[in-house]
Design a protein around this motif. Sequence first.
Motif, PDB file in Angstrom:
ATOM      1  N   GLN A  23       5.517  29.557 -18.424  1.00 26.74           N
ATOM      2  CA  GLN A  23       4.980  30.011 -17.800  1.00 26.74           C
ATOM      3  C   GLN A  23       3.514  30.238 -18.305  1.00 26.74           C
ATOM      4  OE1 GLN A  23       5.297  30.740 -15.090  1.00 26.74           O
ATOM      5  NE2 GLN A  23       7.256  29.466 -15.309  1.00 26.74           N
ATOM      6  N   LYS A  24       2.871  31.014 -19.477  1.00 27.13           N
ATOM      7  CA  LYS A  24       1.482  30.554 -20.035  1.00 27.13           C
ATOM      8  C   LYS A  24       1.273  29.930 -20.011  1.00 27.13           C
ATOM      9  CE  LYS A  24       2.513  35.170 -22.683  1.00 27.13           C
ATOM     10  NZ  LYS A  24       2.850  35.835 -23.377  1.00 27.13           N
ATOM     11  N   LEU A  25       1.289  28.544 -19.725  1.00 20.06           N
ATOM     12  CA  LEU A  25       0.597  27.016 -20.118  1.00 20.06           C
ATOM     13  C   LEU A  25       0.299  27.109 -18.821  1.00 20.06           C
ATOM     14  CD1 LEU A  25       2.948  24.605 -21.051  1.00 20.06           C
ATOM     15  CD2 LEU A  25       0.824  25.792 -22.569  1.00 20.06           C
ATOM     16  N   ASP A  26      -1.689  26.563 -19.048  1.00 20.15           N
ATOM     17  CA  ASP A  26      -2.238  25.883 -17.601  1.00 20.15           C
ATOM     18  C   ASP A  26      -1.511  24.918 -16.843  1.00 20.15           C
ATOM     19  OD1 ASP A  26      -2.815  24.288 -18.632  1.00 20.15           O
ATOM     20  OD2 ASP A  26      -5.104  24.658 -19.142  1.00 20.15           O
ATOM     21  N   GLU A  27      -1.995  23.888 -15.285  1.00 17.51           N
ATOM     22  CA  GLU A  27      -1.422  23.043 -14.923  1.00 17.51           C
ATOM     23  C   GLU A  27      -1.645  21.969 -15.334  1.00 17.51           C
ATOM     24  OE1 GLU A  27       0.293  23.897 -11.546  1.00 17.51           O
ATOM     25  OE2 GLU A  27       0.466  25.557 -12.267  1.00 17.51           O
ATOM     26  N   ASN A  28      -1.815  22.039 -16.101  1.00 19.07           N
ATOM     27  CA  ASN A  28      -2.877  20.941 -16.918  1.00 19.07           C
ATOM     28  C   ASN A  28      -1.860  20.175 -18.007  1.00 19.07           C
ATOM     29  OD1 ASN A  28      -5.129  19.195 -15.156  1.00 19.07           O
ATOM     30  ND2 ASN A  28      -6.842  19.665 -17.333  1.00 19.07           N
ATOM     31  N   ARG A  29      -1.843  21.295 -18.800  1.00 19.98           N
ATOM     32  CA  ARG A  29      -0.896  21.210 -19.753  1.00 19.98           C
ATOM     33  C   ARG A  29       0.814  20.960 -19.292  1.00 19.98           C
ATOM     34  NH1 ARG A  29      -2.326  20.803 -24.861  1.00 19.98           N
ATOM     35  NH2 ARG A  29      -1.517  22.560 -26.538  1.00 19.98           N
ATOM     36  N   LYS A  30       0.469  21.504 -18.437  1.00 19.13           N
ATOM     37  CA  LYS A  30       2.223  21.911 -17.268  1.00 19.13           C
ATOM     38  C   LYS A  30       2.656  20.122 -17.387  1.00 19.13           C
ATOM     39  CE  LYS A  30       2.519  26.333 -15.988  1.00 19.13           C
ATOM     40  NZ  LYS A  30       2.955  26.980 -14.803  1.00 19.13           N
ATOM     41  N   HIS A  31       1.446  19.854 -16.138  1.00 21.59           N
ATOM     42  CA  HIS A  31       1.846  18.468 -16.115  1.00 21.59           C
ATOM     43  C   HIS A  31       1.939  17.494 -17.204  1.00 21.59           C
ATOM     44  CE1 HIS A  31       1.529  18.880 -12.296  1.00 21.59           C
ATOM     45  NE2 HIS A  31       0.644  19.367 -11.892  1.00 21.59           N
ATOM     46  N   GLN A  32       1.015  17.646 -18.608  1.00 26.12           N
ATOM     47  CA  GLN A  32       1.352  17.249 -20.029  1.00 26.12           C
ATOM     48  C   GLN A  32       2.277  16.924 -20.380  1.00 26.12           C
ATOM     49  OE1 GLN A  32      -1.377  17.326 -22.590  1.00 26.12           O
ATOM     50  NE2 GLN A  32      -0.963  15.490 -23.766  1.00 26.12           N
ATOM     51  N   LEU A  33       3.024  17.935 -20.080  1.00 26.66           N
ATOM     52  CA  LEU A  33       4.286  18.260 -21.118  1.00 26.66           C
ATOM     53  C   LEU A  33       5.649  18.325 -20.053  1.00 26.66           C
ATOM     54  CD1 LEU A  33       6.332  20.411 -23.592  1.00 26.66           C
ATOM     55  CD2 LEU A  33       5.998  22.093 -21.467  1.00 26.66           C
ATOM     56  N   LYS A  34       5.250  17.612 -18.923  1.00 26.15           N
ATOM     57  CA  LYS A  34       6.348  17.244 -17.933  1.00 26.15           C
ATOM     58  C   LYS A  34       6.730  15.169 -17.683  1.00 26.15           C
ATOM     59  CE  LYS A  34       6.752  20.445 -13.908  1.00 26.15           C
ATOM     60  NZ  LYS A  34       6.170  20.803 -12.799  1.00 26.15           N
ATOM     61  N   ARG A  35       4.966  15.944 -18.285  1.00 24.14           N
ATOM     62  CA  ARG A  35       4.898  13.978 -18.052  1.00 24.14           C
ATOM     63  C   ARG A  35       6.248  12.972 -19.401  1.00 24.14           C
ATOM     64  NH1 ARG A  35      -0.419  12.637 -17.043  1.00 24.14           N
ATOM     65  NH2 ARG A  35      -0.484  13.511 -18.952  1.00 24.14           N
ATOM     66  N   ASP A  36       5.526  14.123 -20.625  1.00 21.73           N
ATOM     67  CA  ASP A  36       6.287  14.003 -22.198  1.00 21.73           C
ATOM     68  C   ASP A  36       6.929  13.680 -22.727  1.00 21.73           C
ATOM     69  OD1 ASP A  36       3.221  13.109 -22.879  1.00 21.73           O
ATOM     70  OD2 ASP A  36       3.455  14.838 -24.167  1.00 21.73           O
ATOM     71  N   LEU A  37       8.144  14.910 -22.309  1.00 22.42           N
ATOM     72  CA  LEU A  37       9.404  15.003 -21.588  1.00 22.42           C
ATOM     73  C   LEU A  37      10.316  13.680 -21.065  1.00 22.42           C
ATOM     74  CD1 LEU A  37      11.791  17.241 -21.950  1.00 22.42           C
ATOM     75  CD2 LEU A  37      11.469  18.246 -20.464  1.00 22.42           C
ATOM     76  N   LYS A  38       9.574  13.112 -19.849  1.00 21.46           N
ATOM     77  CA  LYS A  38      10.029  12.070 -18.835  1.00 21.46           C
ATOM     78  C   LYS A  38      10.261  11.197 -20.254  1.00 21.46           C
ATOM     79  CE  LYS A  38       9.911   9.900 -14.713  1.00 21.46           C
ATOM     80  NZ  LYS A  38       9.565   9.910 -12.692  1.00 21.46           N
ATOM     81  N   GLU A  39       8.814  10.472 -20.515  1.00 19.82           N
ATOM     82  CA  GLU A  39       8.762   9.703 -21.150  1.00 19.82           C
ATOM     83  C   GLU A  39       9.779   9.543 -22.405  1.00 19.82           C
ATOM     84  OE1 GLU A  39       4.618   9.166 -22.741  1.00 19.82           O
ATOM     85  OE2 GLU A  39       4.002   8.980 -20.159  1.00 19.82           O
ATOM     86  N   LYS A  40      10.024  10.539 -23.369  1.00 22.82           N
ATOM     87  CA  LYS A  40      10.829  10.938 -23.772  1.00 22.82           C
ATOM     88  C   LYS A  40      12.362  10.296 -23.701  1.00 22.82           C
ATOM     89  CE  LYS A  40       8.291  11.077 -27.982  1.00 22.82           C
ATOM     90  NZ  LYS A  40       8.146  11.274 -28.301  1.00 22.82           N
ATOM     91  N   THR A  41      12.898  11.094 -22.327  1.00 18.62           N
ATOM     92  CA  THR A  41      13.869  10.737 -21.798  1.00 18.62           C
ATOM     93  C   THR A  41      14.345   9.183 -21.604  1.00 18.62           C
ATOM     94  OG1 THR A  41      13.149  11.746 -19.184  1.00 18.62           O
ATOM     95  CG2 THR A  41      14.086  13.307 -21.424  1.00 18.62           C
TER      96      THR A  41
END
Length: 166
Positions: A23-41
Motif C-alpha cells: 500500500q505504501k508503494l507508488d502506482e508505477n511500482r505497483k504495476h511493475q510488481l504485478k507485471r513481474d508476478l504475472k510473468e513469474k507465474t
Amino acid sequence: MGKKLVGGLFAGLLGAGLYAAYQKLDENRKHQLKRDLKEKTDELRDRAVDYAFYANDAVSDFKDAFKDEFDHTKSTVKDASSDFAEKAKNFKSAKEADDVDHAAEEKADQDDIIVDARDAFGDSDYAKASTDGKNAAEHSSENDSVAPTDSNGQTDSDNSDKPTSD
C-alpha cells in the motif's frame, strides 16, 4: 498445538506486513510488481506444462520399451516352449522306437521250439538214427519187404524178446 499457533501468527503478521508495504508503494511500482508476478507465474505454469509433457514422454517411452522387452521375452518363451515340445516329442518317439527295438531284441533272444530232430540235434547220433528210421519208414511204405526199425536202428524182430514200454 503451540507450533501451529506460532506458525499461524507468523504467517498473519507476514501477510499484514506485505500488504502494508504494498500500500505504501507508488502506482508505477505497483504495476511493475504485478507485471513481474504475472510473468513469474506464467513462466512457472509453462515450466510445469513442459515437465508434464516430459513426464508423459518418459512414461510413453517406458511403455514402448516395456512392450518391446515383453514381446521379446514372449517370443523367447514361445521359442523355448516349442523347442521343449519338439524335444519331448522326439524323446517320446525315440523311447517308443527303443521299446519296439527292445521288444524285437527280446523276441529274437527267445529260443524257438524246434520240432525237427535233425535241426535240434544236428550231427549227433540221434539225428542220424532218426533220419535212418524215417528213410526206412518211407522205403517200407514203398517196399513192404523192408522191416521197420526203431530209434536204435533195430527191427521189430530184434525187439521181440524185449518188452515194450509206453
